[in-house]
Design a protein around this motif. Sequence first.
Motif, PDB file in Angstrom:
ATOM      1  N   LEU A 414      -8.494  59.883  11.912  1.00  0.00           N
ATOM      2  CA  LEU A 414      -8.243  58.310  12.350  1.00  0.00           C
ATOM      3  C   LEU A 414      -8.750  58.667  13.735  1.00  0.00           C
ATOM      4  O   LEU A 414      -9.553  57.790  13.962  1.00  0.00           O
ATOM      5  N   GLU A 415      -8.864  59.768  14.561  1.00  0.00           N
ATOM      6  CA  GLU A 415      -9.410  59.791  15.641  1.00  0.00           C
ATOM      7  C   GLU A 415     -10.934  59.647  15.564  1.00  0.00           C
ATOM      8  O   GLU A 415     -11.458  58.960  16.477  1.00  0.00           O
ATOM      9  N   GLN A 416     -11.557  60.253  14.781  1.00  0.00           N
ATOM     10  CA  GLN A 416     -13.083  60.135  14.424  1.00  0.00           C
ATOM     11  C   GLN A 416     -13.320  58.922  14.143  1.00  0.00           C
ATOM     12  O   GLN A 416     -14.275  58.276  14.524  1.00  0.00           O
ATOM     13  N   TYR A 417     -12.598  58.247  13.014  1.00  0.00           N
ATOM     14  CA  TYR A 417     -13.118  56.786  12.754  1.00  0.00           C
ATOM     15  C   TYR A 417     -12.763  55.915  13.796  1.00  0.00           C
ATOM     16  O   TYR A 417     -13.604  54.871  14.140  1.00  0.00           O
ATOM     17  N   ASN A 418     -12.071  55.990  14.599  1.00  0.00           N
ATOM     18  CA  ASN A 418     -11.720  55.237  15.979  1.00  0.00           C
ATOM     19  C   ASN A 418     -12.796  55.402  16.968  1.00  0.00           C
ATOM     20  O   ASN A 418     -13.036  54.437  17.758  1.00  0.00           O
ATOM     21  N   SER A 419     -13.248  56.703  17.024  1.00  0.00           N
ATOM     22  CA  SER A 419     -14.657  56.954  17.717  1.00  0.00           C
ATOM     23  C   SER A 419     -15.520  56.276  17.549  1.00  0.00           C
ATOM     24  O   SER A 419     -16.419  55.622  18.266  1.00  0.00           O
ATOM     25  N   ILE A 420     -15.794  56.067  16.106  1.00  0.00           N
ATOM     26  CA  ILE A 420     -16.728  55.151  15.658  1.00  0.00           C
ATOM     27  C   ILE A 420     -16.696  53.660  16.052  1.00  0.00           C
ATOM     28  O   ILE A 420     -17.680  52.872  16.656  1.00  0.00           O
ATOM     29  N   ARG A 421     -15.604  53.191  15.935  1.00  0.00           N
ATOM     30  CA  ARG A 421     -15.315  51.845  16.352  1.00  0.00           C
ATOM     31  C   ARG A 421     -15.544  51.582  17.602  1.00  0.00           C
ATOM     32  O   ARG A 421     -16.147  50.529  18.113  1.00  0.00           O
ATOM     33  N   THR A 422     -15.172  52.498  18.610  1.00  0.00           N
ATOM     34  CA  THR A 422     -15.194  52.434  20.035  1.00  0.00           C
ATOM     35  C   THR A 422     -16.764  52.316  20.433  1.00  0.00           C
ATOM     36  O   THR A 422     -17.021  51.600  21.200  1.00  0.00           O
ATOM     37  N   GLN A 423     -17.437  53.370  19.921  1.00  0.00           N
ATOM     38  CA  GLN A 423     -18.834  53.518  20.219  1.00  0.00           C
ATOM     39  C   GLN A 423     -19.586  52.019  19.850  1.00  0.00           C
ATOM     40  O   GLN A 423     -20.474  51.470  20.449  1.00  0.00           O
ATOM     41  N   ALA A 424     -19.323  51.939  18.422  1.00  0.00           N
ATOM     42  CA  ALA A 424     -20.022  50.458  17.836  1.00  0.00           C
ATOM     43  C   ALA A 424     -19.621  49.497  18.518  1.00  0.00           C
ATOM     44  O   ALA A 424     -20.540  48.470  18.628  1.00  0.00           O
ATOM     45  N   SER A 425     -18.521  49.143  19.026  1.00  0.00           N
ATOM     46  CA  SER A 425     -17.824  48.041  19.810  1.00  0.00           C
ATOM     47  C   SER A 425     -18.957  47.995  21.328  1.00  0.00           C
ATOM     48  O   SER A 425     -19.317  46.970  21.422  1.00  0.00           O
ATOM     49  N   GLU A 426     -19.166  49.167  21.843  1.00  0.00           N
ATOM     50  CA  GLU A 426     -20.038  49.180  23.068  1.00  0.00           C
ATOM     51  C   GLU A 426     -21.397  48.646  22.711  1.00  0.00           C
ATOM     52  O   GLU A 426     -21.989  47.775  23.196  1.00  0.00           O
ATOM     53  N   ILE A 427     -21.968  48.945  21.656  1.00  0.00           N
ATOM     54  CA  ILE A 427     -23.373  48.773  21.042  1.00  0.00           C
ATOM     55  C   ILE A 427     -23.348  47.239  20.876  1.00  0.00           C
ATOM     56  O   ILE A 427     -24.221  46.680  21.259  1.00  0.00           O
ATOM     57  N   HIS A 428     -22.358  46.748  20.078  1.00  0.00           N
ATOM     58  CA  HIS A 428     -22.552  45.237  19.797  1.00  0.00           C
ATOM     59  C   HIS A 428     -22.199  44.411  20.828  1.00  0.00           C
ATOM     60  O   HIS A 428     -22.521  43.271  20.661  1.00  0.00           O
ATOM     61  N   ALA A 429     -21.641  44.860  21.849  1.00  0.00           N
ATOM     62  CA  ALA A 429     -21.554  43.981  23.040  1.00  0.00           C
ATOM     63  C   ALA A 429     -22.927  43.758  23.473  1.00  0.00           C
ATOM     64  O   ALA A 429     -23.082  42.684  24.162  1.00  0.00           O
ATOM     65  N   TYR A 430     -23.801  44.419  23.671  1.00  0.00           N
ATOM     66  CA  TYR A 430     -25.218  44.397  24.010  1.00  0.00           C
ATOM     67  C   TYR A 430     -26.119  43.865  22.830  1.00  0.00           C
ATOM     68  O   TYR A 430     -26.960  43.011  23.211  1.00  0.00           O
ATOM     69  N   ALA A 431     -25.806  43.913  21.815  1.00  0.00           N
ATOM     70  CA  ALA A 431     -26.621  43.681  20.666  1.00  0.00           C
ATOM     71  C   ALA A 431     -25.688  43.399  19.307  1.00  0.00           C
ATOM     72  O   ALA A 431     -25.507  44.225  18.549  1.00  0.00           O
ATOM     73  N   PRO A 432     -25.255  42.182  19.255  1.00  0.00           N
ATOM     74  CA  PRO A 432     -24.333  41.761  17.981  1.00  0.00           C
ATOM     75  C   PRO A 432     -25.048  42.108  16.635  1.00  0.00           C
ATOM     76  O   PRO A 432     -24.352  42.283  15.750  1.00  0.00           O
ATOM     77  N   ASP A 433     -26.202  42.121  16.624  1.00  0.00           N
ATOM     78  CA  ASP A 433     -27.086  42.143  15.417  1.00  0.00           C
ATOM     79  C   ASP A 433     -27.465  43.709  15.294  1.00  0.00           C
ATOM     80  O   ASP A 433     -28.140  44.130  14.156  1.00  0.00           O
ATOM     81  N   ALA A 434     -27.135  44.557  16.083  1.00  0.00           N
ATOM     82  CA  ALA A 434     -27.408  45.943  15.838  1.00  0.00           C
ATOM     83  C   ALA A 434     -26.860  46.712  14.397  1.00  0.00           C
ATOM     84  O   ALA A 434     -25.764  45.967  14.197  1.00  0.00           O
ATOM     85  N   ARG A 435     -27.332  47.459  13.810  1.00  0.00           N
ATOM     86  CA  ARG A 435     -26.859  47.967  12.645  1.00  0.00           C
ATOM     87  C   ARG A 435     -26.361  49.525  13.034  1.00  0.00           C
ATOM     88  O   ARG A 435     -27.087  50.197  13.390  1.00  0.00           O
TER      89      ARG A 435
END
Length: 650
Positions: A414-435
Motif C-alpha cells: 500500500l505504501e508503494q501504491y500510495n507513493s505512485i498516487r501522490t507523485q501522479a497527483s503532482e504531475i497532473h496538477a501541472y498537466a491533467p493530460d499527462a500519462r
Amino acid sequence: MDNSGSHQDMTVPPVEGVAGGGTAYGWGDASSNYPSTLRGVIDPTKVPSSDLVHVWYMPSTANVGPQDMPRPLEPISLLAAGNERESVQIAIRPKVSWGEFGIAGVVQVQCTDLCSSSGDRLVVGQALALRRVVPVLGVPDALVPLDLPVSHISLHAGETTVLWVSVDVPSSQPPGQYEGELIITSMKANAESTAQCLGKAEKHQLYRELRNCLDIVEPISGKSVDEVVERVKSATTSLRRVLLLPSFSDFFSDNGPVDMMDEDAISNLSIRLKLNITVWDFVLPTTPSLPAVIGISDTVIEDRFGVEHGSNEWYEALDQHFKWLLQYRISPYFCRWGDSMRVLTYTSPWPADNPKSDEYFSDPRLAAYAVPYSPVVPCGDTATDYLQKEVEILRTKNHWGKAYFYLWDEPLNLEQYNSIRTQASEIHAYAPDARVLTTYYCGPGDAPLASNNFEAFLKVPEFLRPHTQIYCTSEWVVGNREDLVKDIIAEIQPENGEEWWTYVCMGPSDPHPNWHLGMRGTQHRAVMWRVWKEGGTGFLYWGANCYEKATVPSGEIRFRRGLPPGDGVLFYPGEVFSSSCQPVASVRLERLLSGLQDFEYFKLYASRFGRDESVALLEKTGMYLGPERYTNEHRPIDVMRGEVYRTCQP
C-alpha cells in the motif's frame, strides 16, 4: 549453386546411439573419400573451396552453434518492405584442415552489391552488413561486425562458424528483384592471422624496429635535405630488417615476392552464394505503430566506461547509446534505480529547454519518451519547481503526445501504491493530460483488493484511477490462460485515455515467449506476435544493458545473479570483442526487431481485412496460436509474410 552444389548435398551423418545407428565416430564410410589433391600438404589456392569447407544457409530464427552439422545448400530468397531489415545466416564448417597455428584454415568472404535489372542497388556497407555470431555462455548470441566488402575468417577444426547477413532496405528503395553474391574462398593464412601468432621475442624485435623508424623520421622538420635523405635511408634499413623477420617469409621466394593468386583463379575456385531479395511496394512507417520502451541503465554506463554523472563524456556516452538503439524500432529510456523499486526514468538527459531534448523527442523514429519526475543532473531547482518547468515546456510541443512518466516498478504494498498516487497527483496538477505508466503483477499485498490474487490484480486499475493512464501488466500473470486477457482489458477505460501495455522480464519462462538466452529463435520473435494477438497497445522491457558491474569497457560480461541468463541484456559493449566502441547487438535484439516488423505486417493486413482476420492469419499459418503453441520452424513466418505481400501490395 556454382561450384558447390554437388559437394553440399549431404545429410546430417548418423551418430552412435541416435536413431539410424552409424559408426562409432558418427560418420559413414563415404565421408572419407577425399580428392587426391587433399592428400599431403594442402594448397588452398589450387583446390576448389567446396572441397575444403561446407557452406549452408540458415534462417534468422535458427540457433546455429559450433557443433551444428552441415545441411544441404539451398538458394535463399528474402522478402522485405522499404524501411525493413531482413537477415539470414551463413554457416561454414571445415571438411579438412589446411591452416597453421592451431586453426583449420582461413576463408575470405566477399560481398557484392545487390542489383536489380533496372540498375538500382543495395550497396554493401550501407544496406548490407556482415557480422560474426559469437557464443555467449555457449549460446550463439553476440553479433560482432566484420569488415566489408571483404573479411577474413579463421575456422577451427570440428566447429561451425556462423555469419549473420543483414539487408537494410531504405524507405526510398525502388521495388523490384535484387540479386547479389557472397563469395567464399579458402585462403592461406594471411598476414593478420600470422601477426597474431608472433612469438614474444619476434614481437619485441618488430616493435623495436618500427619504433626506431619513427624516432629517425619524425624529427625532420627544419632539417637540411641531406640530413632528411640520410634519415630516410636509415629508416629504410630498419624496415628491410622487419621484412626479413620469419613471420614474413611466406611472402618471399628466392626470386622475390610471391604473386598473389589472380582474381580469375580465385573466382573459379570459390563458392558463390546467390542472395536474392524481393523489395515490395510497402514501406514500414518511420514511427513504430507499437511503442516498445526499453530501459538503459545509466549507472552501468557510468561504471563500465568510467564517466562521471553529468560530465561531457557522460552525455556523449548516453547520446551514443540512444542513437544506436533507434535503429531497432524501440524507444529507449535511461533509468536509475532507487529504493524499493522506485525508478528515475528519462529519455533525454538534457532539460526540456535544451535543443538536444527537442531533437530527441521530435525524432520520428521515437514512438514514446519518458519524462523525469525529478532532475536527472542537479540544477539548483527543487524537484517541484523542476517538474513544473519541464511539464510547462513540453506541453507546448507537438511531441507531447509521446510523453509518459514511469515512476515505480512493480509496486507490492500500500505504501508503494500510495507513493505512485501522490507523485501522479503532482504531475497532473501541472498537466491533467499527462500519462503515468505503472508496471505491476499484483495488487498491494498488505491491503487485498479482492478475495484472491488474480481478482486483486484485476482491481488495480480501479484502485489507481485516475493516477495512472498506462496499465502495464506482466505476461507472467496471464500464463497460458489467454481467456484472462479479456478480463484484464475489461477493466481498462480507453474512452478515458487509458491504455493496456504488457512486459516480460525474468518471467514468463520457457516455453512462453521471452528474450532469455538459449530460448528458440521463434520464441524470441513471438514476444511481439503475442502482443498483437492479445491486443496490447504498447510494450516495456526493463533493461537492455543490465549486466553485472564492471569498471573497464572491455570487462567480462556477467549476467546478474538470480536472473535467467540474458534477462536484462540485449546488447554488449563493443570493447569486449574488439577495439570498437560501437555497441554489439545480440541475436535476441535482432529478433526483437523482426517481431516489431512483423507487427507492422499484421497491422497492414488488419487495415485491409480487419483485426479478426489478421489474428486468423497468425493461426492458420501455424505461426502463433498461443503462448505455448507457436511455430518452432521458420517456414510459417515466410508463409505469413508472403500472404501479406500477395494480398496487400498495391
